[in-house]
Enzyme design. Structure first.
Site, PDB file in Angstrom:
ATOM      1  N   ARG A 254      42.881  35.604  40.824  1.00  0.00           N
ATOM      2  CA  ARG A 254      41.619  36.166  40.349  1.00  0.00           C
ATOM      3  C   ARG A 254      41.892  37.595  39.877  1.00  0.00           C
ATOM      4  O   ARG A 254      42.778  38.282  40.407  1.00  0.00           O
ATOM      5  CB  ARG A 254      40.614  36.178  41.501  1.00  0.00           C
ATOM      6  N   HIS A 255      41.149  38.045  38.891  1.00  0.00           N
ATOM      7  CA  HIS A 255      41.258  39.432  38.435  1.00  0.00           C
ATOM      8  C   HIS A 255      41.041  40.409  39.600  1.00  0.00           C
ATOM      9  O   HIS A 255      40.452  40.063  40.632  1.00  0.00           O
ATOM     10  CB  HIS A 255      40.219  39.718  37.342  1.00  0.00           C
TER      11      HIS A 255
ATOM     12  N   ARG B 153      38.515  42.091  31.985  1.00  0.00           N
ATOM     13  CA  ARG B 153      39.000  42.281  33.352  1.00  0.00           C
ATOM     14  C   ARG B 153      40.213  41.397  33.657  1.00  0.00           C
ATOM     15  O   ARG B 153      41.072  41.777  34.442  1.00  0.00           O
ATOM     16  CB  ARG B 153      37.881  42.037  34.362  1.00  0.00           C
TER      17      ARG B 153
ATOM     18  N   GLU C  46      34.998  32.469  33.589  1.00  0.00           N
ATOM     19  CA  GLU C  46      34.113  32.267  34.730  1.00  0.00           C
ATOM     20  C   GLU C  46      32.917  31.389  34.365  1.00  0.00           C
ATOM     21  O   GLU C  46      32.524  31.269  33.200  1.00  0.00           O
ATOM     22  CB  GLU C  46      33.621  33.627  35.250  1.00  0.00           C
TER      23      GLU C  46
END
Length: 205
Positions: free
Chosen positions: A7-8, A57, A81
């Site tokens: 995940r970022h 991001r 997302e």
């Protein structure tokens, strides 16, 4: 294909508990540090390709993880997302307090996005398509995907076939935690390690 998924790093919206979805916000100092720590953790791991989503991001997280390694990068919107419709950029706490998130959080299988956006089934469908495509294109490669919290949970659920009621159980997908899969030639993933975070000095969302 060996597939790493992360995940970022933490963003300002994460920090202030704002529903993010497909809107964007910059990495915080902790998010930047976490990405660098994951990059250090992976510095001796051969990576043939980094895939990130169209959101800044994930692009910034990818660049920080790669550091000075000349790893090819591609953008793939299938791993973006979950679209949260009109919930995006609203306060997490206010939505929870109003009760409108109850089914979204507790019963994903029966969640109907009447506020716009995607269902969990919509999300899984595009993720499966993305996995199959990557497996066909890079069958013998090691690939790192930089994506998002719900996407990461959805990939784990698909690989394990856990009940939808367990969607939010398991290890928390901290920013820059690392999940590992083996993906066969037709895109079917096998979970090897889930949300490993020992390399992180700050466990944050």
């Amino acid at each position: 294909m060996r597939l790493y998924v992360t995940r970022h790093g933490q963003t300002t919206n994460n920090l202030y508990r704002i529903m993010q979805g497909q809107c964007d916000s910059p990495l915080t100092d902790i998010g930047i540090l976490s990405a660098k720590e994951l990059g250090q953790h992976l510095k001796h791991t051969p990576i043939d390709l980094i895939v990130h989503t169209p959101l800044k991001r994930t692009h910034d997280t990818a660049k920080l993880i790669a550091g000075d390694r000349p790893i090819p990068m591609v953008v793939d919107a299938r791993f973006i997302e979950m679209n949260l419709g009109t919930w995006e950029e609203q306060s997490v706490d206010m939505l929870k307090d109003s009760g409108v998130m109850d089914v979204y959080l507790k019963d994903p299988e029966h969640f109907v996005p009447d506020h716009g956006g995607e269902s969990y089934f919509d999300l899984e469908k595009r993720l499966v398509e993305g996995l199959k495509d990557l497996a066909q294109r890079y069958p013998n490669a090691t690939v790192l995907i930089i994506c998002h919290a719900i996407v990461k949970r959805a990939l784990i659920r698909y690989a394990t076939q856990r009940p939808w009621t367990d969607f939010r159980n398991g290890k928390w997908p901290y920013g820059c935690s690392l999940t590992t899969f083996d993906v066969d030639a037709v895109g079917k993933p096998t979970l090897i390690a889930e949300c490993e975070s020992d390399h992180l000095s700050n466990l944050t969302k």
